[in-house]
Design a protein around this motif. Structure first.
Motif, PDB file in Angstrom:
ATOM      1  N   ILE A  14      76.644   6.745 -63.317  1.00  0.00           N
ATOM      2  CA  ILE A  14      76.450   8.062 -62.690  1.00  0.00           C
ATOM      3  C   ILE A  14      76.795   7.988 -61.207  1.00  0.00           C
ATOM      4  CG2 ILE A  14      74.704   9.777 -62.037  1.00  0.00           C
ATOM      5  CD1 ILE A  14      73.374   9.132 -64.798  1.00  0.00           C
ATOM      6  N   ALA A  15      76.367   6.920 -60.544  1.00  0.00           N
ATOM      7  CA  ALA A  15      76.688   6.750 -59.119  1.00  0.00           C
ATOM      8  C   ALA A  15      78.201   6.692 -58.910  1.00  0.00           C
ATOM      9  CB  ALA A  15      76.018   5.494 -58.575  1.00  0.00           C
ATOM     10  N   ARG A  16      78.908   5.975 -59.785  1.00  0.00           N
ATOM     11  CA  ARG A  16      80.370   5.912 -59.683  1.00  0.00           C
ATOM     12  C   ARG A  16      80.993   7.288 -59.897  1.00  0.00           C
ATOM     13  NH1 ARG A  16      79.534   0.773 -61.683  1.00  0.00           N
ATOM     14  NH2 ARG A  16      79.613   1.341 -63.873  1.00  0.00           N
ATOM     15  N   GLN A  17      80.474   8.029 -60.866  1.00  0.00           N
ATOM     16  CA  GLN A  17      80.998   9.371 -61.124  1.00  0.00           C
ATOM     17  C   GLN A  17      80.767  10.298 -59.930  1.00  0.00           C
ATOM     18  OE1 GLN A  17      82.765  10.586 -63.880  1.00  0.00           O
ATOM     19  NE2 GLN A  17      82.935   8.405 -64.292  1.00  0.00           N
ATOM     20  N   LEU A  18      79.611  10.173 -59.296  1.00  0.00           N
ATOM     21  CA  LEU A  18      79.330  10.987 -58.101  1.00  0.00           C
ATOM     22  C   LEU A  18      80.280  10.624 -56.962  1.00  0.00           C
ATOM     23  CD1 LEU A  18      75.442  11.121 -58.194  1.00  0.00           C
ATOM     24  CD2 LEU A  18      77.028  13.029 -58.571  1.00  0.00           C
ATOM     25  N   GLN A  19      80.570   9.333 -56.798  1.00  0.00           N
ATOM     26  CA  GLN A  19      81.529   8.913 -55.770  1.00  0.00           C
ATOM     27  C   GLN A  19      82.915   9.481 -56.059  1.00  0.00           C
ATOM     28  OE1 GLN A  19      81.125   4.666 -55.915  1.00  0.00           O
ATOM     29  NE2 GLN A  19      79.182   4.675 -54.813  1.00  0.00           N
ATOM     30  N   LEU A  21      83.498  12.249 -57.714  1.00  0.00           N
ATOM     31  CA  LEU A  21      83.409  13.681 -57.423  1.00  0.00           C
ATOM     32  C   LEU A  21      83.586  13.938 -55.927  1.00  0.00           C
ATOM     33  CD1 LEU A  21      82.867  16.626 -58.198  1.00  0.00           C
ATOM     34  CD2 LEU A  21      80.408  16.098 -58.090  1.00  0.00           C
ATOM     35  N   VAL A  22      82.956  13.125 -55.095  1.00  0.00           N
ATOM     36  CA  VAL A  22      83.104  13.269 -53.643  1.00  0.00           C
ATOM     37  C   VAL A  22      84.571  13.165 -53.251  1.00  0.00           C
ATOM     38  CG1 VAL A  22      82.595  12.185 -51.407  1.00  0.00           C
ATOM     39  CG2 VAL A  22      80.771  12.523 -53.081  1.00  0.00           C
ATOM     40  N   VAL A  40      77.210  21.678 -59.736  1.00  0.00           N
ATOM     41  CA  VAL A  40      76.249  20.671 -59.264  1.00  0.00           C
ATOM     42  C   VAL A  40      74.885  21.317 -59.040  1.00  0.00           C
ATOM     43  CG1 VAL A  40      75.647  19.216 -57.268  1.00  0.00           C
ATOM     44  CG2 VAL A  40      77.947  19.089 -58.260  1.00  0.00           C
ATOM     45  N   ALA A  47      73.754  18.587 -61.490  1.00  0.00           N
ATOM     46  CA  ALA A  47      73.412  17.227 -61.067  1.00  0.00           C
ATOM     47  C   ALA A  47      72.181  17.198 -60.173  1.00  0.00           C
ATOM     48  CB  ALA A  47      74.603  16.602 -60.340  1.00  0.00           C
ATOM     49  N   MET A  51      68.962  15.044 -61.039  1.00  0.00           N
ATOM     50  CA  MET A  51      68.400  14.020 -60.160  1.00  0.00           C
ATOM     51  C   MET A  51      66.914  14.284 -59.912  1.00  0.00           C
ATOM     52  SD  MET A  51      68.680  11.216 -58.609  1.00  0.00           S
ATOM     53  CE  MET A  51      70.398  10.959 -58.919  1.00  0.00           C
TER      54      MET A  51
END
Length: 127
Positions: A14-19, A21-22, A40, A47, A51
């Motif tokens: 999930i952290a990789r996917q958020l990065q 997305l950024v 989001v 998201a 969270m």
């Protein structure tokens, strides 16, 4: 059959996917950015709300461990505070999420009507 992901592996993914997305948001047109941010911030499946649910669940689970002495009591309290603050932020941003939806609709050009078919084309369709 493959093994299911552990909670830690899922959190890493999930952290990789958020990065990712950024990175997309940095290079996307404004209407795409608005559309992504609206998703989001979505109060049902966004998201931000996800969270918040992770932090609530984490607070509950770590409370059990803190009650057994495995963690300091401050850990579940801090997670609970973070969940509450994130929830409050989400509620504050709910109006802005609606505005993002309006911006997406306003920036999407209406499709022009197709030109009328000529008589020859209409005749061919009827034969």
């Amino acid at each position: 059959m493959t093994e299911p992901e552990s909670a830690a592996q899922l959190a890493d993914n999930i952290a990789r996917q958020l990065q990712l997305l950024v990175q997309h948001l940095r290079h996307s047109p404004a209407d795409h950015t608005a559309q992504a941010l609206r998703r989001v911030l979505d109060t049902d499946n966004g998201a931000l709300w996800g969270m918040t649910a992770v932090l609530v669940t984490g607070a509950q689970r770590t409370k059990e461990q803190a009650d057994l002495g495995a963690l300091p009591q401050e850990v579940p309290r801090a997670l609970g505070r973070a969940a509450s603050e994130l929830n409050a932020l989400g509620l504050d941003l709910d109006e802005e999420a609606a505005a993002l939806g309006q911006a997406v609709r306003a920036s999407t050009p209406a499709r022009p009507a197709p030109p009328p078919a000529s008589c020859d084309v209409r005749k061919r369709h009827h034969r």
